[in-house]
Design an enzyme around this catalytic site. Sequence first.
Site, mmCIF file in Angstrom:
data_model
loop_
_atom_site.group_PDB
_atom_site.id
_atom_site.type_symbol
_atom_site.label_atom_id
_atom_site.label_comp_id
_atom_site.label_asym_id
_atom_site.label_seq_id
_atom_site.Cartn_x
_atom_site.Cartn_y
_atom_site.Cartn_z
ATOM 1 N N TYR A 269 50.461 -35.849 -25.136
ATOM 2 C CA TYR A 269 50.991 -34.574 -24.663
ATOM 3 C C TYR A 269 49.885 -33.568 -24.325
ATOM 4 C CZ TYR A 269 49.723 -33.227 -29.353
ATOM 5 O OH TYR A 269 49.002 -32.985 -30.488
ATOM 6 N N SER B 144 48.827 -27.024 -34.175
ATOM 7 C CA SER B 144 48.664 -28.466 -34.310
ATOM 8 C C SER B 144 50.009 -29.142 -34.109
ATOM 9 C CB SER B 144 48.119 -28.806 -35.701
ATOM 10 O OG SER B 144 48.316 -30.164 -35.994
ATOM 11 N N LYS B 145 50.018 -30.167 -33.274
ATOM 12 C CA LYS B 145 51.237 -30.953 -33.065
ATOM 13 C C LYS B 145 51.686 -31.581 -34.386
ATOM 14 C CE LYS B 145 54.177 -33.099 -30.188
ATOM 15 N NZ LYS B 145 55.218 -32.387 -29.474
ATOM 16 N N ARG B 146 50.696 -31.955 -35.210
ATOM 17 C CA ARG B 146 51.025 -32.581 -36.500
ATOM 18 C C ARG B 146 51.838 -31.652 -37.381
ATOM 19 N NH1 ARG B 146 45.780 -34.182 -36.216
ATOM 20 N NH2 ARG B 146 45.118 -32.626 -37.735
ATOM 21 N N ASP C 286 57.128 -29.617 -24.950
ATOM 22 C CA ASP C 286 58.127 -29.126 -25.915
ATOM 23 C C ASP C 286 58.686 -27.777 -25.462
ATOM 24 O OD1 ASP C 286 57.717 -31.298 -27.609
ATOM 25 O OD2 ASP C 286 56.183 -30.268 -28.780
#
Length: 494
Positions: A30, A262-264, A272
């Site tokens: 992404y 952070s995507k995490r 998104d």
Amino acid sequence: MLDMSWFEEMERRIPKNEVRTRFAPSPTGYMHVGNLRTALYTYLIARHNGGKFLLRIEDTDQGRLVEGAVDVIYKTMAECHLEHDEGPDLGGPVGPYVQTQRRPFYGKYAELLMERGHAYRCFCEKTESEEDSGDFDRAADPCRFLSREESDRRAAAGEPFVIRQRIPETGSTTFHDEIFGDITVENNTLDDQVLMKRDGLPTYNFANVVDDHLMGITHVVRGSEYLSSAPKYNLLYEGFGWEIPKYVHCSPVMRDAHNKMSKRHGDPSYEDLIAQGYLTDAVLNYVALLGWSPRGEQAEQEIFSMDELKAAFDMAGISKSPAIFDIEKLRYFNAEYIRRMSAEDFARVAEPWIRQAVKNPAIDAAAIAALLQQRTEVLTEIPEKLDFFDALPDYGTELFVHKKSKSDEASSRQMLELVIPRFEQLACWDDEHILEVMVKLAEELEVKNAKVMWPVRIAAAGKAVTPGGAVEICRILGRDETLRRLQIGLKKLS
């Protein structure tokens, strides 16, 4: 001795006398918000200065590649109006524009750097993670002090090696950043970073410097986490005798005062945000202002078209301070963009969201969009507002009680009894005639218009909160469906 004619030919290819910037993503999935901001700033610097914007795919870290990620990069850049002048799909004078396709170049430049005394082969057994981290004690490394003849002999015998940068043991290195100014670092604090790995692929840091030079990049935009690597980049440029580009290190985009996005941790990527109902242009406008402020007459301006950004974007407006991503602020921008769209553009953007709730093809999506435009902040709000168009929800008669319009169940029953036959006889079913029926009825009964319109809207929609009032809802539903629903409302009240 190396044959210098090949290197001289590579130098002749480099475009001169123009601003050249590059966006160089790794195809690892992404597009996160910080990456999008880097791409945007890089693009705006090129366009503001009448220069060229390049796309380079950095795929040397084969372990992290994600299938389809290159397509995501192209799609995102196209959606965000970030048109590149050169790249893997367009070609250009300094291709190829994919790092693994440039693989033969890096070994030759590493050889050149060794010839000049600024790099050396290291035969020590080190793990991949140690190499990548640069966790390396220079003084304890015997390979740094090997003669070139001994190094050549061991390499020719097939001993595996990496090629490391030879950092000066004394003195300091000063580099200039357009945002942070001059920064000086003592050379004895820098490690002899790996330039070429055992597999013959370059490290990120080495490939970047070689490619940026060979592509004529004049401004390098990247995150401030790379500030610590800049002295080593400078020493590489100096080792080759190359001109150093302008460095533009941008502070991070933060979730809050203490944590980077952070995507995490569930922070949204560009994809998104689009899926959450935000408009691309609103996202771009907001991201542009995450760490950059316009100056002069535009200092107070918030809403910028892409053309306005190109004209206004000045590197001096980039902040040293981290920027905090505020989803509520983005929501405000999105609502502003929706309100400023033409009715036709909003109808086109809104239709897929409208059709999630309104499946009946007889109901005009554009007519519904007209009701929503001034009442929508993000597109994901649309379906939940429209569930009553396809099917009248089950509702209780308490909805007919409304203090402000002086409606109760008895008065609502009376209004529906009187309005239904008038609607049945109406010659033309449009806003003007529907409104006229209800206004005339209110005049005859000497009551406020709302006393007629409230029960009509409740009966037509079965909801207390709707986009649009009684007139618009009746018109969109059509005469037959409106009358059917008013009869149901009357039956509930009888």
